[in-house]
Write a protein that holds these residues in place. Structure first.
Motif, PDB file in Angstrom:
ATOM      1  N   ASP A 103       1.035  -1.033  -0.010  1.00 26.73           N
ATOM      2  CA  ASP A 103       0.119   0.023   0.042  1.00 26.73           C
ATOM      3  C   ASP A 103       0.878   1.188   0.016  1.00 26.73           C
ATOM      4  OD1 ASP A 103      -1.543   2.048   0.514  1.00 26.73           O
ATOM      5  OD2 ASP A 103      -2.287   1.196   2.278  1.00 26.73           O
ATOM      6  N   GLY A 104       0.944   1.703  -0.970  1.00 26.31           N
ATOM      7  CA  GLY A 104       1.899   2.764  -1.229  1.00 26.31           C
ATOM      8  C   GLY A 104       1.815   4.168  -0.202  1.00 26.31           C
ATOM      9  N   THR A 105       0.572   4.258   0.317  1.00 26.72           N
ATOM     10  CA  THR A 105       0.528   5.480   1.167  1.00 26.72           C
ATOM     11  C   THR A 105       1.542   4.999   2.334  1.00 26.72           C
ATOM     12  OG1 THR A 105      -1.225   4.277   2.369  1.00 26.72           O
ATOM     13  CG2 THR A 105      -1.780   5.672   0.686  1.00 26.72           C
ATOM     14  N   HIS A 106       2.095   3.997   2.695  1.00 27.91           N
ATOM     15  CA  HIS A 106       3.006   3.628   3.621  1.00 27.91           C
ATOM     16  C   HIS A 106       4.362   3.630   3.269  1.00 27.91           C
ATOM     17  CE1 HIS A 106       0.058   2.494   6.774  1.00 27.91           C
ATOM     18  NE2 HIS A 106      -0.853   2.455   5.925  1.00 27.91           N
ATOM     19  N   ASP A 107       4.611   4.225   2.138  1.00 29.52           N
ATOM     20  CA  ASP A 107       6.048   3.899   1.387  1.00 29.52           C
ATOM     21  C   ASP A 107       6.603   5.267   1.189  1.00 29.52           C
ATOM     22  OD1 ASP A 107       8.482   3.645  -0.330  1.00 29.52           O
ATOM     23  OD2 ASP A 107       7.401   1.667  -0.959  1.00 29.52           O
ATOM     24  N   PRO A 108       7.628   5.621   1.783  1.00 29.94           N
ATOM     25  CA  PRO A 108       8.203   6.987   1.688  1.00 29.94           C
ATOM     26  C   PRO A 108       8.736   7.536   0.447  1.00 29.94           C
ATOM     27  CG  PRO A 108       9.712   5.338   2.821  1.00 29.94           C
ATOM     28  CD  PRO A 108       8.610   4.908   3.049  1.00 29.94           C
ATOM     29  N   VAL A 109       8.909   6.636  -0.277  1.00 30.47           N
ATOM     30  CA  VAL A 109       9.479   6.944  -1.823  1.00 30.47           C
ATOM     31  C   VAL A 109       7.995   7.527  -2.511  1.00 30.47           C
ATOM     32  CG1 VAL A 109      10.326   6.260  -4.010  1.00 30.47           C
ATOM     33  CG2 VAL A 109      11.531   5.523  -1.853  1.00 30.47           C
ATOM     34  N   LEU A 110       6.899   6.824  -2.440  1.00 31.74           N
ATOM     35  CA  LEU A 110       5.970   7.356  -2.943  1.00 31.74           C
ATOM     36  C   LEU A 110       5.318   8.517  -2.291  1.00 31.74           C
ATOM     37  CD1 LEU A 110       2.657   5.341  -4.327  1.00 31.74           C
ATOM     38  CD2 LEU A 110       2.299   7.174  -2.669  1.00 31.74           C
ATOM     39  N   ALA A 111       5.303   8.996  -1.096  1.00 29.55           N
ATOM     40  CA  ALA A 111       5.031   9.849  -0.338  1.00 29.55           C
ATOM     41  C   ALA A 111       6.102  11.154  -0.905  1.00 29.55           C
ATOM     42  CB  ALA A 111       5.270  10.025   1.275  1.00 29.55           C
ATOM     43  N   ALA A 112       7.174  11.075  -1.096  1.00 30.18           N
ATOM     44  CA  ALA A 112       7.855  12.098  -1.594  1.00 30.18           C
ATOM     45  C   ALA A 112       7.816  12.525  -3.024  1.00 30.18           C
ATOM     46  CB  ALA A 112       9.400  11.424  -1.430  1.00 30.18           C
ATOM     47  N   GLN A 113       7.529  11.388  -3.856  1.00 28.37           N
ATOM     48  CA  GLN A 113       7.117  11.718  -4.927  1.00 28.37           C
ATOM     49  C   GLN A 113       5.812  12.227  -5.414  1.00 28.37           C
ATOM     50  OE1 GLN A 113      10.565  11.806  -5.791  1.00 28.37           O
ATOM     51  NE2 GLN A 113       9.841  11.442  -7.837  1.00 28.37           N
ATOM     52  N   LEU A 114       4.864  11.837  -4.523  1.00 25.95           N
ATOM     53  CA  LEU A 114       3.409  12.387  -4.711  1.00 25.95           C
ATOM     54  C   LEU A 114       3.595  14.049  -4.313  1.00 25.95           C
ATOM     55  CD1 LEU A 114       0.483  12.335  -4.901  1.00 25.95           C
ATOM     56  CD2 LEU A 114       0.438  11.575  -2.414  1.00 25.95           C
ATOM     57  N   HIS A 115       4.394  14.297  -3.135  1.00 30.96           N
ATOM     58  CA  HIS A 115       4.673  15.748  -2.871  1.00 30.96           C
ATOM     59  C   HIS A 115       5.205  16.475  -4.242  1.00 30.96           C
ATOM     60  CE1 HIS A 115       6.861  18.913  -1.112  1.00 30.96           C
ATOM     61  NE2 HIS A 115       5.511  19.288  -0.593  1.00 30.96           N
ATOM     62  N   ALA A 116       6.214  15.711  -4.801  1.00 30.17           N
ATOM     63  CA  ALA A 116       6.666  16.259  -5.901  1.00 30.17           C
ATOM     64  C   ALA A 116       5.929  16.605  -7.078  1.00 30.17           C
ATOM     65  CB  ALA A 116       7.920  15.488  -6.405  1.00 30.17           C
ATOM     66  N   LEU A 117       4.724  15.872  -7.023  1.00 24.29           N
ATOM     67  CA  LEU A 117       3.795  15.953  -8.058  1.00 24.29           C
ATOM     68  C   LEU A 117       2.746  17.172  -7.883  1.00 24.29           C
ATOM     69  CD1 LEU A 117       2.226  14.797 -10.625  1.00 24.29           C
ATOM     70  CD2 LEU A 117       0.903  13.514  -9.301  1.00 24.29           C
ATOM     71  N   PHE A 118       2.468  17.290  -6.815  1.00 26.34           N
ATOM     72  CA  PHE A 118       1.720  18.489  -6.031  1.00 26.34           C
ATOM     73  C   PHE A 118       2.272  19.738  -6.403  1.00 26.34           C
ATOM     74  CE2 PHE A 118      -0.735  15.649  -3.094  1.00 26.34           C
ATOM     75  CZ  PHE A 118      -1.920  16.095  -3.191  1.00 26.34           C
ATOM     76  N   VAL A 119       3.721  19.906  -6.152  1.00 25.29           N
ATOM     77  CA  VAL A 119       4.394  21.166  -6.378  1.00 25.29           C
ATOM     78  C   VAL A 119       4.981  21.260  -8.022  1.00 25.29           C
ATOM     79  CG1 VAL A 119       5.055  21.055  -3.959  1.00 25.29           C
ATOM     80  CG2 VAL A 119       6.615  20.180  -5.578  1.00 25.29           C
ATOM     81  N   GLY A 120       4.731  20.378  -8.745  1.00 21.64           N
ATOM     82  CA  GLY A 120       5.066  20.468  -9.968  1.00 21.64           C
ATOM     83  C   GLY A 120       6.487  20.095 -10.537  1.00 21.64           C
ATOM     84  N   ASP A 121       7.454  19.496  -9.272  1.00 21.61           N
ATOM     85  CA  ASP A 121       8.668  19.150  -9.666  1.00 21.61           C
ATOM     86  C   ASP A 121       8.653  17.813 -10.292  1.00 21.61           C
ATOM     87  OD1 ASP A 121       9.718  21.128  -8.383  1.00 21.61           O
ATOM     88  OD2 ASP A 121       9.902  19.924  -6.671  1.00 21.61           O
ATOM     89  N   VAL A 122       7.694  16.797 -10.726  1.00 19.00           N
ATOM     90  CA  VAL A 122       7.541  15.896 -11.491  1.00 19.00           C
ATOM     91  C   VAL A 122       6.500  15.933 -12.347  1.00 19.00           C
ATOM     92  CG1 VAL A 122       9.142  14.457  -9.750  1.00 19.00           C
ATOM     93  CG2 VAL A 122       6.739  14.184  -9.910  1.00 19.00           C
ATOM     94  N   GLU A 123       6.282  15.186 -13.382  1.00 23.42           N
ATOM     95  CA  GLU A 123       4.946  14.745 -14.380  1.00 23.42           C
ATOM     96  C   GLU A 123       4.615  13.283 -14.107  1.00 23.42           C
ATOM     97  OE1 GLU A 123       5.219  16.662 -18.654  1.00 23.42           O
ATOM     98  OE2 GLU A 123       7.070  15.465 -18.284  1.00 23.42           O
ATOM     99  N   ALA A 124       3.245  13.299 -14.008  1.00 22.63           N
ATOM    100  CA  ALA A 124       2.735  11.830 -13.856  1.00 22.63           C
ATOM    101  C   ALA A 124       3.216  11.130 -15.224  1.00 22.63           C
ATOM    102  CB  ALA A 124       1.172  11.991 -13.930  1.00 22.63           C
ATOM    103  N   GLN A 125       3.242  10.057 -15.248  1.00 20.12           N
ATOM    104  CA  GLN A 125       3.617   9.095 -16.372  1.00 20.12           C
ATOM    105  C   GLN A 125       2.370   8.051 -16.721  1.00 20.12           C
ATOM    106  OE1 GLN A 125       6.701   9.423 -17.798  1.00 20.12           O
ATOM    107  NE2 GLN A 125       6.635  11.266 -16.636  1.00 20.12           N
ATOM    108  N   ASP A 126       2.265   7.653 -17.891  1.00 22.76           N
ATOM    109  CA  ASP A 126       1.420   6.851 -18.238  1.00 22.76           C
ATOM    110  C   ASP A 126       1.377   5.397 -17.613  1.00 22.76           C
ATOM    111  OD1 ASP A 126      -0.627   6.450 -21.024  1.00 22.76           O
ATOM    112  OD2 ASP A 126       0.415   4.514 -20.542  1.00 22.76           O
ATOM    113  N   GLN A 127       0.070   4.888 -17.412  1.00 23.95           N
ATOM    114  CA  GLN A 127       0.154   3.788 -16.716  1.00 23.95           C
ATOM    115  C   GLN A 127       0.546   2.606 -17.269  1.00 23.95           C
ATOM    116  OE1 GLN A 127      -3.985   2.593 -15.621  1.00 23.95           O
ATOM    117  NE2 GLN A 127      -3.330   1.605 -13.804  1.00 23.95           N
ATOM    118  N   ASN A 128       0.621   2.401 -18.468  1.00 23.85           N
ATOM    119  CA  ASN A 128       1.022   1.334 -19.310  1.00 23.85           C
ATOM    120  C   ASN A 128       2.131   1.513 -20.178  1.00 23.85           C
ATOM    121  OD1 ASN A 128      -1.628  -0.118 -18.316  1.00 23.85           O
ATOM    122  ND2 ASN A 128      -2.544   1.284 -19.296  1.00 23.85           N
TER     123      ASN A 128
END
Length: 240
Positions: A103-128
């Motif tokens: 469950d990614g909500t408990h993974d610090p790597v996902l938390a960091a990258q989700l925050h980076a998505l909010f602030v515009g530092d990274v782009e979402a990528q295609d699922q497939n």
């Protein structure tokens, strides 16, 4: 960029989620065994290339009405220390071998990258598809940019969401565990990223959270084929 391998997973993600979802407090199936179908989502990249991250939507059609759930997942080549309760299961990947799915909500790597998505530092990528940005995923953020990394401190489930509480760094690079305010003028603070679990079309979830600084929205498919959009996560400076 993450490489998407079009190969087998045994057991599959849907098989693992069929067992895991009914154990979650936000599951609406009233004890029923879910009948799940993949309905959409997107991915984020790990800058170190070690952890796979997928923000997956699955729709349960076992009840009188379909319910779409948002399940952030992380895929790791070894167990994540201290995260046993967040383990969804293990699977055999046709290329990479055994993978631990969390469950990614408990993974610090996902938390960091989700925050980076909010602030515009990274782009979402295609699922497939590999190396393919997904411009349909939109984000907003009205707070000040954090001067350094975030440090997740707590994860807690709400009726239809999961809150990731994180301290953000001060100007000297240390996490501030005392301030319950957004970053301001280089000062650290505490943020809550609320991950929507039960998806609803539209932006109703934003209005239900106080102190909203931004949101992430994306689309998914309903069982009748209709394409809809909704809020996948919001970020707030309100203390939880």
């Amino acid at each position: 960029m993450a490489v998407i391998h079009h190969t087998t997973l045994t057991p599959s993600k849907l098989e693992l989620l069929t067992s895991w979802l009914p154990t979650q407090p936000w599951y609406e199936g009233d004890g029923r065994r879910p009948e799940l179908a993949k309905a959409g989502g997107f991915r984020l990249d790990d800058p170190r290339g070690e952890v796979g991250m997928e923000f997956m939507v699955v729709t349960d059609v076992s009840g009188d009405r379909p319910v779409s759930y948002h399940v952030p997942l992380t895929y790791r080549g070894a167990p994540l220390e201290g995260a046993d309760r967040a383990l969804i299961g293990t699977t055999e990947h046709g290329v990479l071998g055994r993978r631990w799915i969390y469950d990614g909500t408990h993974d610090p790597v996902l938390a960091a990258q989700l925050h980076a998505l909010f602030v515009g530092d990274v782009e979402a990528q295609d699922q497939n598809e590999s190396d393919t940005p997904d411009p349909s995923v939109t984000r907003s953020f009205t707070g000040a940019a954090a001067p350094g990394p975030i440090r997740p401190t707590a994860v807690a489930d709400a009726p239809h969401a999961t809150d990731i509480v994180a301290d953000v760094a001060t100007v000297d690079g240390t996490a501030d565990a005392t301030a319950d305010a957004t970053v301001d003028g280089g000062r650290g603070g505490r943020l809550t990223m609320r991950v929507t679990r039960v998806l609803r079309p539209g932006e109703a979830d934003i209005a239900e959270v106080s102190g909203v600084l931004g949101h992430v929205a994306a689309g998914w498919r309903l069982p009748d084929g209709a394409e809809v959009r909704g809020v996948f996560a919001v970020i707030t400076d309100a203390p939880r």
